[in-house]
Design an enzyme around this catalytic site. Structure first.
Site, PDB file in Angstrom:
ATOM      1  N   CYS A 125       0.836  -1.202   0.000  1.00  0.00           N
ATOM      2  CA  CYS A 125       0.000   0.000   0.000  1.00  0.00           C
ATOM      3  C   CYS A 125       0.877   1.261   0.000  1.00  0.00           C
ATOM      4  O   CYS A 125       0.636   2.197  -0.763  1.00  0.00           O
ATOM      5  CB  CYS A 125      -0.928  -0.016   1.221  1.00  0.00           C
ATOM      6  N   CYS A 126       1.909   1.262   0.846  1.00  0.00           N
ATOM      7  CA  CYS A 126       2.829   2.414   0.883  1.00  0.00           C
ATOM      8  C   CYS A 126       3.538   2.587  -0.454  1.00  0.00           C
ATOM      9  O   CYS A 126       3.746   3.709  -0.917  1.00  0.00           O
ATOM     10  CB  CYS A 126       3.867   2.241   1.990  1.00  0.00           C
ATOM     11  N   CYS A 208      -1.104   8.378   7.144  1.00  0.00           N
ATOM     12  CA  CYS A 208      -2.447   8.074   6.654  1.00  0.00           C
ATOM     13  C   CYS A 208      -3.360   7.696   7.821  1.00  0.00           C
ATOM     14  O   CYS A 208      -2.919   7.140   8.826  1.00  0.00           O
ATOM     15  CB  CYS A 208      -2.377   6.924   5.647  1.00  0.00           C
ATOM     16  N   CYS A 211      -3.457   4.080   9.251  1.00  0.00           N
ATOM     17  CA  CYS A 211      -2.203   3.524   9.765  1.00  0.00           C
ATOM     18  C   CYS A 211      -1.567   4.416  10.834  1.00  0.00           C
ATOM     19  O   CYS A 211      -0.368   4.271  11.121  1.00  0.00           O
ATOM     20  CB  CYS A 211      -1.222   3.294   8.627  1.00  0.00           C
ATOM     21  N   CYS A 234       7.561   3.984   6.103  1.00  0.00           N
ATOM     22  CA  CYS A 234       6.792   3.726   4.881  1.00  0.00           C
ATOM     23  C   CYS A 234       7.692   3.296   3.737  1.00  0.00           C
ATOM     24  O   CYS A 234       7.221   2.754   2.744  1.00  0.00           O
ATOM     25  CB  CYS A 234       5.986   4.954   4.489  1.00  0.00           C
TER      26      CYS A 234
END
Length: 238
Positions: A125-126, A208, A211, A234
């Site tokens: 995702c990062c 985010c 997270c 990240c």
């Protein structure tokens, strides 16, 4: 526009060491003056709009009032972060603040990789929402600025003013390496800078929304990032 005398491709270890030796007694404003004199338009600040970011933006505005600042807009930031960006735009109208978006919308990402990828694969995702977009940004820049501080974590303890960034094959300049958390907030209060309201609610480090969690008073400043997963970065600063 300055004549750029070195880049990631031409920078040697000996040259890098010599640069940091020359700069070792300089302060953050001096480092910014050096960086903009070296790289000019080829220097970009990748800003998360955290507390350190507010300090750097204010210092940058004194050196290069129309500097380019890029925010990696993952589409899953807190609303308080987006509200802060609008306040910063009002306070520093000459700064060129850009929101860099990922190639995939959240819906497209869910279709290709599953819903809530930040839970099933936070590293991926990062990569999709932060690393790949920054890579695009840095393709047109020789160097970039970061608000890393040495006391933030063991992985940042050896950060220099000027660093070879192998991940993005760029030069990373970090003017705040010697600043403490108290230094950051003293500066913010002294100059009455705007800042993210979440800092007053127990969020020392803000990423985010999915997270990032608040941290107990006195806890590690990055303990709320990817809490309980073992992930601490990240990937932008590896």
């Amino acid at each position: 526009m300055p004549d750029i005398t070195f880049s990631y491709e031409t920078l040697t270890t000996e040259h890098l060491d010599a640069i940091n030796k020359d700069l070792e007694n300089k302060d953050a404003l001096d480092i910014l003056k050096w960086a903009y004199s070296q790289f000019g338009e080829s220097l970009v600040y990748a800003c998360s709009f955290g507390a350190e970011g507010m300090v750097l933006i204010d210092l940058i505005s004194r050196v290069c009032p129309d500097a380019r600042i890029v925010f990696l807009d993952t589409h899953v930031h807190f609303k308080e972060t987006y509200e802060l960006i609008e306040r910063v735009k009002v306070r520093y109208p000459k700064l060129r603040i850009e929101l860099k978006e990922p190639d995939l919308s959240l819906e497209q990402q869910a279709e290709q990789y599953g819903i809530e990828l930040w839970k099933s694969s936070p590293d991926l995702c990062c990569k999709l929402r932060k690393l790949d977009p920054l890579e695009d940004v840095l393709k047109g820049a020789v160097a970039w600025l970061s608000g890393l501080r040495r006391e933030q974590s063991p992985t940042r303890a050896n950060t220099q003013f000027v660093n070879e960034d192998r991940r993005f094959q760029s030069i990373k300049v970090c003017p705040l390496i010697h600043w403490t958390w108290d230094d950051v907030w003293t500066y913010i209060k002294l100059y009455q800078l705007p800042y993210n309201e979440l800092h007053d609610k127990g969020y020392p480090s803000i990423g985010c929304e999915h997270c990032t969690a608040p941290v107990k008073e006195g806890g590690d400043s990055r303990a709320g990032r990817w809490s309980g997963t073992g992930k601490t970065e990240c990937g932008l600063h590896q």
